[in-house]
Design a protein around this motif. Structure first.
Motif, PDB file in Angstrom:
ATOM      1  N   TYR A  76       1.721  97.700 -47.062  1.00  0.00           N
ATOM      2  CA  TYR A  76       1.738  96.369 -47.662  1.00  0.00           C
ATOM      3  C   TYR A  76       0.481  95.595 -47.268  1.00  0.00           C
ATOM      4  CZ  TYR A  76       3.372  91.662 -48.802  1.00  0.00           C
ATOM      5  OH  TYR A  76       3.489  90.398 -49.315  1.00  0.00           O
ATOM      6  N   CYS A  77       0.154  95.660 -45.978  1.00  0.00           N
ATOM      7  CA  CYS A  77      -1.004  94.926 -45.481  1.00  0.00           C
ATOM      8  C   CYS A  77      -2.303  95.464 -46.062  1.00  0.00           C
ATOM      9  CB  CYS A  77      -1.038  94.993 -43.961  1.00  0.00           C
ATOM     10  SG  CYS A  77       0.369  94.201 -43.177  1.00  0.00           S
ATOM     11  N   ASN A  78      -2.419  96.773 -46.156  1.00  0.00           N
ATOM     12  CA  ASN A  78      -3.633  97.357 -46.724  1.00  0.00           C
ATOM     13  C   ASN A  78      -3.824  96.937 -48.176  1.00  0.00           C
ATOM     14  OD1 ASN A  78      -4.476  98.728 -44.426  1.00  0.00           O
ATOM     15  ND2 ASN A  78      -3.252 100.535 -44.895  1.00  0.00           N
ATOM     16  N   LYS A  79      -2.746  96.930 -48.942  1.00  0.00           N
ATOM     17  CA  LYS A  79      -2.834  96.495 -50.338  1.00  0.00           C
ATOM     18  C   LYS A  79      -3.195  95.018 -50.414  1.00  0.00           C
ATOM     19  CE  LYS A  79       0.527  99.830 -52.204  1.00  0.00           C
ATOM     20  NZ  LYS A  79      -0.434 100.558 -53.050  1.00  0.00           N
ATOM     21  N   LEU A  80      -2.535  94.231 -49.576  1.00  0.00           N
ATOM     22  CA  LEU A  80      -2.750  92.792 -49.583  1.00  0.00           C
ATOM     23  C   LEU A  80      -4.189  92.440 -49.255  1.00  0.00           C
ATOM     24  CD1 LEU A  80      -1.454  89.944 -49.699  1.00  0.00           C
ATOM     25  CD2 LEU A  80      -1.012  90.189 -47.257  1.00  0.00           C
ATOM     26  N   ASN A  81      -4.742  93.073 -48.236  1.00  0.00           N
ATOM     27  CA  ASN A  81      -6.064  92.708 -47.766  1.00  0.00           C
ATOM     28  C   ASN A  81      -7.194  93.424 -48.488  1.00  0.00           C
ATOM     29  OD1 ASN A  81      -5.640  90.778 -45.373  1.00  0.00           O
ATOM     30  ND2 ASN A  81      -4.120  92.371 -45.084  1.00  0.00           N
ATOM     31  N   SER A  82      -6.853  94.323 -49.396  1.00  0.00           N
ATOM     32  CA  SER A  82      -7.860  94.890 -50.289  1.00  0.00           C
ATOM     33  C   SER A  82      -7.701  94.293 -51.682  1.00  0.00           C
ATOM     34  CB  SER A  82      -7.747  96.416 -50.350  1.00  0.00           C
ATOM     35  OG  SER A  82      -6.475  96.804 -50.815  1.00  0.00           O
ATOM     36  N   TYR A  83      -6.873  93.230 -51.769  1.00  0.00           N
ATOM     37  CA  TYR A  83      -6.686  92.453 -52.993  1.00  0.00           C
ATOM     38  C   TYR A  83      -6.072  93.259 -54.130  1.00  0.00           C
ATOM     39  CZ  TYR A  83      -9.769  89.928 -50.006  1.00  0.00           C
ATOM     40  OH  TYR A  83     -10.308  89.347 -48.894  1.00  0.00           O
ATOM     41  N   ALA A  84      -5.271  94.256 -53.774  1.00  0.00           N
ATOM     42  CA  ALA A  84      -4.540  95.039 -54.773  1.00  0.00           C
ATOM     43  C   ALA A  84      -3.201  94.354 -55.035  1.00  0.00           C
ATOM     44  CB  ALA A  84      -4.344  96.467 -54.281  1.00  0.00           C
ATOM     45  N   TYR A  85      -3.271  93.124 -55.545  1.00  0.00           N
ATOM     46  CA  TYR A  85      -2.064  92.316 -55.696  1.00  0.00           C
ATOM     47  C   TYR A  85      -1.040  92.951 -56.629  1.00  0.00           C
ATOM     48  CZ  TYR A  85      -5.134  88.783 -53.651  1.00  0.00           C
ATOM     49  OH  TYR A  85      -5.997  88.104 -52.844  1.00  0.00           O
ATOM     50  N   THR A  86      -1.503  93.536 -57.725  1.00  0.00           N
ATOM     51  CA  THR A  86      -0.553  94.119 -58.672  1.00  0.00           C
ATOM     52  C   THR A  86       0.153  95.332 -58.075  1.00  0.00           C
ATOM     53  OG1 THR A  86      -2.337  95.432 -59.660  1.00  0.00           O
ATOM     54  CG2 THR A  86      -1.835  93.305 -60.678  1.00  0.00           C
ATOM     55  N   ASP A  87      -0.511  96.001 -57.118  1.00  0.00           N
ATOM     56  CA  ASP A  87       0.097  97.169 -56.488  1.00  0.00           C
ATOM     57  C   ASP A  87       1.153  96.789 -55.456  1.00  0.00           C
ATOM     58  OD1 ASP A  87      -1.526  98.765 -57.988  1.00  0.00           O
ATOM     59  OD2 ASP A  87      -3.022  99.070 -56.414  1.00  0.00           O
ATOM     60  N   VAL A  88       1.125  95.546 -54.983  1.00  0.00           N
ATOM     61  CA  VAL A  88       2.083  95.110 -53.967  1.00  0.00           C
ATOM     62  C   VAL A  88       3.513  95.236 -54.476  1.00  0.00           C
ATOM     63  CG1 VAL A  88       2.900  93.090 -52.684  1.00  0.00           C
ATOM     64  CG2 VAL A  88       0.466  93.590 -52.789  1.00  0.00           C
ATOM     65  N   THR A 108       4.921  97.504 -55.936  1.00  0.00           N
ATOM     66  CA  THR A 108       5.506  98.836 -55.766  1.00  0.00           C
ATOM     67  C   THR A 108       6.256  98.972 -54.448  1.00  0.00           C
ATOM     68  OG1 THR A 108       3.488  99.727 -54.748  1.00  0.00           O
ATOM     69  CG2 THR A 108       3.657  99.842 -57.152  1.00  0.00           C
ATOM     70  N   LEU A 109       6.027  98.055 -53.511  1.00  0.00           N
ATOM     71  CA  LEU A 109       6.698  98.113 -52.218  1.00  0.00           C
ATOM     72  C   LEU A 109       8.021  97.363 -52.218  1.00  0.00           C
ATOM     73  CD1 LEU A 109       3.616  97.535 -49.897  1.00  0.00           C
ATOM     74  CD2 LEU A 109       4.604  99.696 -50.646  1.00  0.00           C
ATOM     75  N   PHE A 110       8.285  96.603 -53.283  1.00  0.00           N
ATOM     76  CA  PHE A 110       9.514  95.827 -53.389  1.00  0.00           C
ATOM     77  C   PHE A 110      10.456  96.458 -54.406  1.00  0.00           C
ATOM     78  CE2 PHE A 110       6.539  92.871 -51.609  1.00  0.00           C
ATOM     79  CZ  PHE A 110       7.291  92.040 -50.794  1.00  0.00           C
ATOM     80  N   ALA A 111      11.731  96.207 -54.216  1.00  0.00           N
ATOM     81  CA  ALA A 111      12.715  96.612 -55.213  1.00  0.00           C
ATOM     82  C   ALA A 111      12.509  95.766 -56.470  1.00  0.00           C
ATOM     83  CB  ALA A 111      14.126  96.424 -54.671  1.00  0.00           C
ATOM     84  N   SER A 112      12.994  96.240 -57.591  1.00  0.00           N
ATOM     85  CA  SER A 112      12.840  95.469 -58.830  1.00  0.00           C
ATOM     86  C   SER A 112      13.598  94.153 -58.752  1.00  0.00           C
ATOM     87  CB  SER A 112      13.318  96.291 -60.031  1.00  0.00           C
ATOM     88  OG  SER A 112      14.661  96.706 -59.839  1.00  0.00           O
ATOM     89  N   ASN A 128       9.989  91.849 -58.196  1.00  0.00           N
ATOM     90  CA  ASN A 128       8.730  92.275 -57.582  1.00  0.00           C
ATOM     91  C   ASN A 128       7.528  91.775 -58.378  1.00  0.00           C
ATOM     92  OD1 ASN A 128       9.218  93.931 -59.768  1.00  0.00           O
ATOM     93  ND2 ASN A 128       8.899  95.861 -58.673  1.00  0.00           N
ATOM     94  N   GLU A 129       7.685  91.628 -59.686  1.00  0.00           N
ATOM     95  CA  GLU A 129       6.601  91.095 -60.519  1.00  0.00           C
ATOM     96  C   GLU A 129       6.301  89.644 -60.143  1.00  0.00           C
ATOM     97  OE1 GLU A 129       4.785  92.461 -62.841  1.00  0.00           O
ATOM     98  OE2 GLU A 129       5.771  94.362 -63.337  1.00  0.00           O
ATOM     99  N   ALA A 130       7.346  88.850 -59.956  1.00  0.00           N
ATOM    100  CA  ALA A 130       7.169  87.439 -59.603  1.00  0.00           C
ATOM    101  C   ALA A 130       6.543  87.299 -58.221  1.00  0.00           C
ATOM    102  CB  ALA A 130       8.508  86.718 -59.663  1.00  0.00           C
ATOM    103  N   ILE A 131       6.917  88.182 -57.307  1.00  0.00           N
ATOM    104  CA  ILE A 131       6.359  88.141 -55.955  1.00  0.00           C
ATOM    105  C   ILE A 131       4.863  88.435 -55.987  1.00  0.00           C
ATOM    106  CG2 ILE A 131       6.356  89.329 -53.725  1.00  0.00           C
ATOM    107  CD1 ILE A 131       9.411  89.647 -54.095  1.00  0.00           C
ATOM    108  N   ALA A 132       4.459  89.466 -56.732  1.00  0.00           N
ATOM    109  CA  ALA A 132       3.041  89.800 -56.840  1.00  0.00           C
ATOM    110  C   ALA A 132       2.247  88.640 -57.432  1.00  0.00           C
ATOM    111  CB  ALA A 132       2.865  91.056 -57.686  1.00  0.00           C
ATOM    112  N   LYS A 133       2.826  87.972 -58.409  1.00  0.00           N
ATOM    113  CA  LYS A 133       2.160  86.822 -59.028  1.00  0.00           C
ATOM    114  C   LYS A 133       1.999  85.686 -58.028  1.00  0.00           C
ATOM    115  CE  LYS A 133       2.511  83.670 -62.982  1.00  0.00           C
ATOM    116  NZ  LYS A 133       3.314  83.298 -64.181  1.00  0.00           N
ATOM    117  N   GLU A 134       3.025  85.456 -57.210  1.00  0.00           N
ATOM    118  CA  GLU A 134       2.963  84.386 -56.217  1.00  0.00           C
ATOM    119  C   GLU A 134       1.945  84.698 -55.123  1.00  0.00           C
ATOM    120  OE1 GLU A 134       3.774  80.948 -53.932  1.00  0.00           O
ATOM    121  OE2 GLU A 134       3.808  81.487 -56.042  1.00  0.00           O
TER     122      GLU A 134
END
Length: 421
Positions: free
Chosen positions: A76-88, A90-94, A107-113
């Motif tokens: 999660y942290c690696n995705k977050l800090n490499s700005y892969a927001y849309t990929d985040v 994938t770590l959450f349930a739908s 998970n879509e709303a979380i990535a947007k936030e």
């Protein structure tokens, strides 16, 4: 923050804290932003709770009971800090029961936030204390350190996972002591032409602003004086004559306004003149850091800017250099590692060199490390100014390298030795 110019490699960071509680908004040259978070904002305070275990102290973790959870936090942290927001997502349930202030969300709303929140912050540094990770079945708790600008806090996060190890709930249970050894006080000096409202976005207002902190208490007078002297040195870089004492800031602000008024009479100025200088403070265990940012415009084809950082050993009061924290002859290997990071963040294809992309430096032995670096929770960040790595039209990059990737270069008995043990 733009993915093109900032690359983050971190061992771990905090799961985003306070996203829905923190104010957003775009960046403006007139912005004098104050974070509206209701968390344990410790700007200007120190919390020395001797009974609280150090944020990097001994471990009583039972994370080995389910190592997958620790892996998810790292991913999660690696995705977050490499700005892969849309990929985040994938770590959450739908379907997510809770994500801080968001309930029954997706998970879509979380990535947007996440995207909305992080793009409004500067010098963001989130990391989780995985040595304190506690796992019981599908539930986990972990302390999280959160930093951006002058904001610094530490929270206990509660997480829940489903059978597929997707995050289904994330909550912040309580604020934890930061155990800071240094106390600071927020300070501000600002002067504007004819007392115009420099915060207004409806009209231009010529102004000079110094927004900074001053150390009021430290373990030693040497440390206190060293940091405060460096703060004034940084703030003086946005002035023609520099500053040696706080009263000089008011003099320089008045000089700026008078200079604008004189130029206006000669019709050689317009109302877009401004100089905005800000200084942030960080403290990580035995290291204190200050971060300087300045931008402005005084006529001409484009504006001007400057950035810098300084790090201090809290135990000795000494300002740290790379030689203080790295083993002898570290430079060639450090340049090779930095080259790989730089090439990746700029998407430089195989067969091309860094200089082929317009930069004034090249790969490996010809790579130039920035003059300024920042020691964060789990990475070192090299901060470049304009013209330091290339021409003006190329925005200055920021290169982050996690300690894990350079642990063989870090002195075991140095100020960063605890990061590799």
């Amino acid at each position: 923050m733009m993915r093109k110019y900032t690359y983050t490699l971190m061992i771990c960071c905090a799961l985003l804290s306070g996203l829905t509680n923190c104010g957003g908004g775009g960046k403006s040259k007139n912005a004098d932003s104050t974070d509206t978070s209701k968390k344990n904002n410790t700007e200007g305070t120190a919390n020395n709770n001797e009974g609280e275990q150090s944020s990097e102290g001994g471990s009583n973790s039972n994370s080995n009971a389910n190592p997958k959870i620790a892996e998810i936090i790292k991913e999660y942290c690696n995705k977050l800090n490499s700005y892969a927001y849309t990929d985040v997502k994938t770590l959450f349930a739908s379907d997510v029961k809770r994500y801080i202030g968001m309930k029954n969300t997706s998970n879509e709303a979380i990535a947007k936030e996440i995207n909305r929140f992080l793009t409004t912050k500067r010098f963001v540094d989130y990391y989780a204390e995985l040595d304190q990770l506690q796992v019981e079945g599908k539930k986990a708790t972990v302390p999280i350190n959160i930093n951006w600008g002058n904001y610094q806090t530490r929270m206990l996060a509660e997480m829940e996972f489903n059978d597929e190890h997707k995050i289904v709930s994330y909550n912040e249970a309580k604020a934890l002591p930061l155990n800071r050894k240094i106390k600071t006080k927020k300070k501000k000096v600002v002067k504007s032409y004819e007392n115009c409202n420099y915060k207004s976005k409806k009209s231009d207002c010529p102004y000079m602003l110094f927004d900074y902190v001053k150390v009021t208490q430290a373990p030693s007078e040497t440390l206190k004086d060293s940091i405060n002297k460096k703060i004034l040195d940084f703030l003086g870089r946005g002035t023609p004559l520099g500053v040696t004492k706080e009263s000089d800031l008011t003099k320089e602000a008045n000089r700026f306004v008078k200079g604008f008024a004189d130029a206006l009479k000669e019709r050689s100025a317009n109302s877009t003149w401004y100089t905005n200088s800000r200084l942030f403070f960080r403290e990580h265990k035995n290291i204190a850091s200050i971060i300087y940012m300045m931008e402005g415009y005084g006529g001409g084809a484009h504006g001007f800017s400057s950035a810098g950082a300084a790090n201090f050993d809290i135990n000795t009061g000494k300002e740290l250099t790379l030689d203080d924290i790295m083993v002898p002859d570290y430079l060639p290997e450090m340049k090779k590692i930095a080259t790989k990071v730089f090439r990746k963040l700029n998407e430089i294809e195989d067969g091309k060199t860094i200089s082929d992309h317009g930069y004034s430096m090249n790969d490996n032995e010809k790579f130039v490390l920035a003059n300024h670096f920042l020691l964060e929770g789990d990475h070192i960040e090299f901060i470049y100014n304009r013209y330091e790595a290339g021409p003006y039209y190329l925005a200055p990059p920021t290169v982050r390298i996690k300690y894990e990737d350079i642990k063989h270069l870090i002195k075991k008995d140095g100020p960063l030795g605890h990061k590799i043990k």
